[in-house]
Design an enzyme around this catalytic site. Structure first.
Site, PDB file in Angstrom:
ATOM      1  N   LEU A  29       0.815  -1.219   0.000  1.00  0.00           N
ATOM      2  CA  LEU A  29       0.000   0.000   0.000  1.00  0.00           C
ATOM      3  C   LEU A  29       0.846   1.266   0.000  1.00  0.00           C
ATOM      4  O   LEU A  29       1.895   1.336   0.645  1.00  0.00           O
ATOM      5  CB  LEU A  29      -0.922  -0.007   1.227  1.00  0.00           C
ATOM      6  CG  LEU A  29      -1.887  -1.200   1.300  1.00  0.00           C
ATOM      7  CD1 LEU A  29      -2.733  -1.127   2.570  1.00  0.00           C
ATOM      8  CD2 LEU A  29      -2.784  -1.281   0.069  1.00  0.00           C
ATOM      9  N   HIS A  30       0.360   2.258  -0.734  1.00  0.00           N
ATOM     10  CA  HIS A  30       1.049   3.548  -0.820  1.00  0.00           C
ATOM     11  C   HIS A  30       0.008   4.662  -0.792  1.00  0.00           C
ATOM     12  O   HIS A  30      -1.193   4.386  -0.653  1.00  0.00           O
ATOM     13  CB  HIS A  30       1.912   3.591  -2.073  1.00  0.00           C
ATOM     14  CG  HIS A  30       1.168   3.219  -3.330  1.00  0.00           C
ATOM     15  ND1 HIS A  30       0.129   3.958  -3.824  1.00  0.00           N
ATOM     16  CD2 HIS A  30       1.309   2.152  -4.178  1.00  0.00           C
ATOM     17  CE1 HIS A  30      -0.336   3.412  -4.927  1.00  0.00           C
ATOM     18  NE2 HIS A  30       0.341   2.292  -5.161  1.00  0.00           N
ATOM     19  N   HIS A  33      -3.300   4.197  -2.851  1.00  0.00           N
ATOM     20  CA  HIS A  33      -4.322   3.353  -2.208  1.00  0.00           C
ATOM     21  C   HIS A  33      -4.982   4.111  -1.048  1.00  0.00           C
ATOM     22  O   HIS A  33      -6.195   4.071  -0.865  1.00  0.00           O
ATOM     23  CB  HIS A  33      -3.686   2.080  -1.621  1.00  0.00           C
ATOM     24  CG  HIS A  33      -3.041   1.183  -2.632  1.00  0.00           C
ATOM     25  ND1 HIS A  33      -1.694   0.927  -2.632  1.00  0.00           N
ATOM     26  CD2 HIS A  33      -3.557   0.482  -3.660  1.00  0.00           C
ATOM     27  CE1 HIS A  33      -1.397   0.082  -3.615  1.00  0.00           C
ATOM     28  NE2 HIS A  33      -2.512  -0.198  -4.256  1.00  0.00           N
ATOM     29  N   GLN A  57      -4.379 -12.202 -13.442  1.00  0.00           N
ATOM     30  CA  GLN A  57      -4.239 -10.986 -14.250  1.00  0.00           C
ATOM     31  C   GLN A  57      -2.799 -10.701 -14.659  1.00  0.00           C
ATOM     32  O   GLN A  57      -2.519  -9.690 -15.283  1.00  0.00           O
ATOM     33  CB  GLN A  57      -4.867  -9.790 -13.540  1.00  0.00           C
ATOM     34  CG  GLN A  57      -4.112  -9.284 -12.325  1.00  0.00           C
ATOM     35  CD  GLN A  57      -4.888  -8.217 -11.597  1.00  0.00           C
ATOM     36  OE1 GLN A  57      -5.923  -8.478 -11.009  1.00  0.00           O
ATOM     37  NE2 GLN A  57      -4.389  -6.975 -11.635  1.00  0.00           N
ATOM     38  N   ASP A 146      -5.554   3.680 -13.399  1.00  0.00           N
ATOM     39  CA  ASP A 146      -5.775   2.527 -14.278  1.00  0.00           C
ATOM     40  C   ASP A 146      -7.072   2.767 -15.043  1.00  0.00           C
ATOM     41  O   ASP A 146      -8.066   2.067 -14.845  1.00  0.00           O
ATOM     42  CB  ASP A 146      -5.823   1.251 -13.438  1.00  0.00           C
ATOM     43  CG  ASP A 146      -4.539   1.066 -12.663  1.00  0.00           C
ATOM     44  OD1 ASP A 146      -3.507   0.818 -13.285  1.00  0.00           O
ATOM     45  OD2 ASP A 146      -4.549   1.236 -11.427  1.00  0.00           O
ATOM     46  N   GLN A 149      -8.713  -0.105 -16.993  1.00  0.00           N
ATOM     47  CA  GLN A 149      -9.273  -1.094 -16.057  1.00  0.00           C
ATOM     48  C   GLN A 149     -10.583  -0.597 -15.472  1.00  0.00           C
ATOM     49  O   GLN A 149     -11.605  -1.301 -15.457  1.00  0.00           O
ATOM     50  CB  GLN A 149      -8.233  -1.333 -14.952  1.00  0.00           C
ATOM     51  CG  GLN A 149      -8.769  -2.003 -13.703  1.00  0.00           C
ATOM     52  CD  GLN A 149      -7.668  -2.259 -12.695  1.00  0.00           C
ATOM     53  OE1 GLN A 149      -6.808  -3.103 -12.926  1.00  0.00           O
ATOM     54  NE2 GLN A 149      -7.660  -1.561 -11.583  1.00  0.00           N
ATOM     55  N   SER A 181       2.965   3.916  -7.758  1.00  0.00           N
ATOM     56  CA  SER A 181       2.575   2.538  -8.061  1.00  0.00           C
ATOM     57  C   SER A 181       3.413   1.595  -7.203  1.00  0.00           C
ATOM     58  O   SER A 181       4.578   1.875  -6.918  1.00  0.00           O
ATOM     59  CB  SER A 181       2.849   2.269  -9.544  1.00  0.00           C
ATOM     60  OG  SER A 181       2.909   0.891  -9.776  1.00  0.00           O
TER      61      SER A 181
END
Ligand code: AMP
Length: 281
Positions: A29-30, A33, A57, A146, A149, A181
């Site tokens: 997590l960063h 998030h 994925q 994203d 997505q 990311s």
């Protein structure tokens, strides 16, 4: 914060809750998030975060194996932010049931990342659909970082009439402009500097890049990006966000989408960059 590793126990706890705000993640997590989680907390007092590195994925086993894993640190972060539920499913928990919904894969999945990571989006929609069937959240928080997505998941949700509202969340960036990311953890200091230079170049030359691509001179853009430190460019395209098609007229608004690697022989980084929409004529 209650932690669940299987859906039976989770369901016993949440089946009566009507306002669950769900934030799916693959961990490490960063700040990106965390911004989603904080947004979810503002909307609901029933925030559920999942951490699951979905093997389906990934296009290569190697990439899956190398994906950063920091579970203990993640748990500490989530406790500190005070979310209500953390779901850490096993592979079996997610994949050993037959989902009700049929996977709908929008045509948008065929371009950009879909071209270079053939089974990626079907893997993403599959796992998100399963999470939605297990959790039945009122809200689903997804990052615009994203974009493709997010958009493909939205189409699936609409097509299947799933009663979950998708909340788009803005991209959080490093000081040098690159999107934060989990994969950035794999970059060296120098590579991070180069990624910043690439971001700056694209941002400052948005119009020029469009015209180069428009006039069949994409190779000149690629040459420049390689000079700036990119190792390999999967794609660089101008996308009309309304039609979700490659923009082939200077009349329309577009965003630049790029996916490139930085690294030595074996590429280590896969970085997306979405720039703010700007009318160019
Ligand atoms: P991941 O753990 O990479 O699967 O990401 C989980 C969610 O966080 C996805 O909806 C991502 O789009 C979102 N996300 C990841 N990085 C960022 C970022 N830098 N800014 C905003 N959202 C992000």
């Amino acid at each position: 914060m209650k932690i669940f590793k299987n859906k039976k126990k989770l369901n016993r706890e949440i089946s009566d809750l009507k306002k669950i705000a769900f934030v799916p993640t693959m961990g490490a997590l960063h700040r990106g998030h965390i911004s989603l989680i904080k947004k979810a907390k503002k909307k609901s007092n029933q925030v559920l975060v999942s951490i699951f590195i979905n093997p389906k994925q990934f296009n290569s086993k190697q990439d899956y194996k190398k994906y950063p894993r920091k579970l203990n640190e993640d748990i500490k972060i989530l406790k500190k932010i005070k979310i209500n539920f953390l779901y850490l499913p096993t592979y079996r928990d997610i994949y050993m049931f037959k989902p009700k919904n049929k996977i709908y894969l929008d045509n948008f999945s065929k371009i950009l990342c879909g071209k270079f990571r053939p089974s990626h989006f079907i893997g993403v929609v599959n796992v998100v659909n399963r999470f939605l069937e297990i959790i039945k959240p009122r809200f689903l928080y997804l990052g615009l970082k994203d974009f493709q997505q997010l958009s493909i998941i939205k189409s699936h949700v609409i097509k299947n009439k799933i009663k979950t509202e998708i909340i788009d969340c803005p991209t959080i960036r490093e000081g040098n402009g690159m999107a934060i990311s989990s994969r950035n953890l794999k970059l060296t200091k120098n590579q991070l500097i180069n990624a910043g230079k690439i971001y700056k170049f694209i941002k400052q030359n948005k119009k020029l890049i469009f015209y180069k691509i428009y006039n069949n001179k994409k190779s000149e853009v690629i040459e420049k990006l390689i000079k700036l430190g990119a190792n390999k460019i999967d794609y660089i395209e101008c996308l009309n966000l309304n039609t979700k098609k490659i923009c082939n007229s200077p009349k329309f608004r577009f965003n630049i989408f790029i996916s490139y690697y930085i690294g030595n022989v074996r590429p280590v980084s896969y970085t997306h960059l979405t720039l703010p929409t700007k009318r160019i004529v």
